[in-house]
Design a protein around this motif. Structure first.
Motif, PDB file in Angstrom:
ATOM      1  N   LEU A  37       0.839  -1.199   0.000  1.00  0.00           N
ATOM      2  CA  LEU A  37       0.000   0.000   0.000  1.00  0.00           C
ATOM      3  C   LEU A  37       0.872   1.247   0.000  1.00  0.00           C
ATOM      4  N   SER A  38       0.459   2.252  -0.750  1.00  0.00           N
ATOM      5  CA  SER A  38       1.241   3.487  -0.824  1.00  0.00           C
ATOM      6  C   SER A  38       0.723   4.560   0.120  1.00  0.00           C
ATOM      7  N   THR A  39      -0.496   4.416   0.592  1.00  0.00           N
ATOM      8  CA  THR A  39      -1.049   5.402   1.515  1.00  0.00           C
ATOM      9  C   THR A  39      -2.180   4.774   2.316  1.00  0.00           C
ATOM     10  N   GLY A  40      -2.501   5.386   3.459  1.00  0.00           N
ATOM     11  CA  GLY A  40      -3.606   4.878   4.266  1.00  0.00           C
ATOM     12  C   GLY A  40      -3.405   5.153   5.738  1.00  0.00           C
ATOM     13  N   GLN A  41      -4.483   5.003   6.500  1.00  0.00           N
ATOM     14  CA  GLN A  41      -4.438   5.162   7.950  1.00  0.00           C
ATOM     15  C   GLN A  41      -5.388   4.142   8.561  1.00  0.00           C
ATOM     16  N   PHE A  42      -4.860   3.281   9.431  1.00  0.00           N
ATOM     17  CA  PHE A  42      -5.616   2.170   9.982  1.00  0.00           C
ATOM     18  C   PHE A  42      -5.537   2.207  11.507  1.00  0.00           C
ATOM     19  N   GLN A  43      -6.667   1.950  12.154  1.00  0.00           N
ATOM     20  CA  GLN A  43      -6.750   2.020  13.606  1.00  0.00           C
ATOM     21  C   GLN A  43      -6.549   0.645  14.232  1.00  0.00           C
ATOM     22  N   GLY A  44      -6.224   0.645  15.534  1.00  0.00           N
ATOM     23  CA  GLY A  44      -6.042  -0.616  16.228  1.00  0.00           C
ATOM     24  C   GLY A  44      -5.715  -0.396  17.693  1.00  0.00           C
ATOM     25  N   THR A  45      -5.105  -1.407  18.298  1.00  0.00           N
ATOM     26  CA  THR A  45      -4.714  -1.339  19.706  1.00  0.00           C
ATOM     27  C   THR A  45      -3.286  -1.855  19.862  1.00  0.00           C
ATOM     28  N   LEU A  71      -1.754   2.637  12.401  1.00  0.00           N
ATOM     29  CA  LEU A  71      -0.752   2.452  11.362  1.00  0.00           C
ATOM     30  C   LEU A  71      -0.957   3.550  10.329  1.00  0.00           C
ATOM     31  N   ILE A  72       0.055   4.380  10.165  1.00  0.00           N
ATOM     32  CA  ILE A  72       0.017   5.443   9.160  1.00  0.00           C
ATOM     33  C   ILE A  72       0.961   5.057   8.029  1.00  0.00           C
ATOM     34  N   VAL A  83       7.413   1.712  -1.728  1.00  0.00           N
ATOM     35  CA  VAL A  83       6.344   2.623  -2.147  1.00  0.00           C
ATOM     36  C   VAL A  83       5.909   3.532  -1.004  1.00  0.00           C
ATOM     37  N   SER A  84       6.236   3.132   0.247  1.00  0.00           N
ATOM     38  CA  SER A  84       5.781   3.915   1.393  1.00  0.00           C
ATOM     39  C   SER A  84       6.534   3.522   2.656  1.00  0.00           C
ATOM     40  N   THR A  85       6.415   4.393   3.662  1.00  0.00           N
ATOM     41  CA  THR A  85       6.903   4.097   5.006  1.00  0.00           C
ATOM     42  C   THR A  85       5.713   3.693   5.867  1.00  0.00           C
ATOM     43  N   LYS A  86       5.834   2.567   6.579  1.00  0.00           N
ATOM     44  CA  LYS A  86       4.776   2.119   7.481  1.00  0.00           C
ATOM     45  C   LYS A  86       5.142   2.549   8.899  1.00  0.00           C
ATOM     46  N   ILE A  87       4.279   3.342   9.525  1.00  0.00           N
ATOM     47  CA  ILE A  87       4.557   3.914  10.840  1.00  0.00           C
ATOM     48  C   ILE A  87       3.511   3.411  11.832  1.00  0.00           C
ATOM     49  N   TYR A  88       3.946   2.578  12.765  1.00  0.00           N
ATOM     50  CA  TYR A  88       3.066   2.063  13.816  1.00  0.00           C
ATOM     51  C   TYR A  88       3.231   2.947  15.049  1.00  0.00           C
ATOM     52  N   LYS A  89       2.109   3.492  15.546  1.00  0.00           N
ATOM     53  CA  LYS A  89       2.159   4.389  16.694  1.00  0.00           C
ATOM     54  C   LYS A  89       1.271   3.868  17.813  1.00  0.00           C
ATOM     55  N   ILE A 197      -3.883  -4.281  14.275  1.00  0.00           N
ATOM     56  CA  ILE A 197      -4.336  -3.233  13.359  1.00  0.00           C
ATOM     57  C   ILE A 197      -5.491  -3.750  12.501  1.00  0.00           C
ATOM     58  N   LYS A 198      -6.603  -3.021  12.505  1.00  0.00           N
ATOM     59  CA  LYS A 198      -7.753  -3.392  11.682  1.00  0.00           C
ATOM     60  C   LYS A 198      -7.400  -3.234  10.205  1.00  0.00           C
ATOM     61  N   ARG A 199      -7.862  -4.167   9.391  1.00  0.00           N
ATOM     62  CA  ARG A 199      -7.485  -4.164   7.980  1.00  0.00           C
ATOM     63  C   ARG A 199      -8.327  -3.215   7.139  1.00  0.00           C
ATOM     64  N   ASN A 200      -9.441  -2.743   7.670  1.00  0.00           N
ATOM     65  CA  ASN A 200     -10.250  -1.770   6.927  1.00  0.00           C
ATOM     66  C   ASN A 200     -10.074  -0.394   7.546  1.00  0.00           C
ATOM     67  N   GLU A 201      -9.964   0.634   6.686  1.00  0.00           N
ATOM     68  CA  GLU A 201      -9.734   1.999   7.170  1.00  0.00           C
ATOM     69  C   GLU A 201     -10.977   2.545   7.855  1.00  0.00           C
TER      70      GLU A 201
END
Length: 201
Positions: A37-45, A71-72, A83-89, A197-201
């Motif tokens: 994936l090249s872009t996106g923002q996903f929520q989780g715990t 996950l940003i 294609v992108s940087t994956k940032i887990y916060k 991380i949830k797989r749907n935005e």
């Protein structure tokens, strides 16, 4: 002259051995469903604990108990190594400390915001083909979520040098001397974190 060259070549390895370089190993890639994936923002715990040695060499436990995480995915417009940087916060249960784990290309990094400082250990630089030797990582996927499991296997020394360098040009002569010094904290072995991380935005 050739004797001087020989002596120099003998001395250089001895100097390097005496320096404290962070350990790395060749990266083998990240088997994540978010990899391409090249872009996106996903929520989780985030769950788990980090055991650290603070600035006074005292042990402290940072607990993460179902705290909010995300996950940003930031695009690399040039797609040099990825294609992108994956940032887990994520944040600790108290919300006083935050963690950031990144992957790009074959490389990774880990950072903590604690004690009003940003501490980091990163190999996302140069050829982006090395990972931190003291972190084991594993991805497990289900239909609705992906789990990133991080386990610390040896001491990880994080420092605030990047933060100090970034503020260098804004310093004045009367700034606090403490801000000019390099500081370190250590994440100890057996520290374990799980990002869900949830797989749907």
């Amino acid at each position: 002259m050739k004797y001087l060259v020989s002596i120099t070549m003998m001395v250089i390895p001895l100097v390097l051995v005496g320096q404290d370089f962070p350990r790395s190993k060749n990266g083998e890639g990240f088997n994540s469903v978010f990899l391409n994936l090249s872009t996106g923002q996903f929520q989780g715990t985030i769950n788990g604990v980090l055991i650290i040695e603070n600035l006074n060499s005292e042990e402290r436990i940072l607990d993460f108990q179902g705290s909010q995480a995300e996950l940003i995915i930031e695009p690399d417009p040039d797609e040099v190594y990825d294609v992108s940087t994956k940032i887990y916060k994520g944040e600790t249960t108290s919300g006083k400390t935050s963690i950031e784990y990144k992957t790009y290309g074959l490389a990774n990094s880990i950072g903590l915001r604690i004690f009003n400082n940003w501490f980091e250990l990163s190999f996302i630089d140069g050829g982006c083909d090395l990972v931190i030797a003291g972190i084991d990582y594993m991805y497990k996927s289900e239909d609705l979520a992906e789990y990133l499991i991080l386990r610390v296997t040896e001491k990880l020394i994080l420092n605030n040098w990047n933060q100090v360098n970034k503020t260098e040009h804004t310093r004045k002569s009367n700034n606090n001397e403490e801000l000019k010094s390099k500081k370190e904290i250590t994440i100890l072995p057996n520290s374990t974190l799980v990002f869900a991380i949830k797989r749907n935005e």
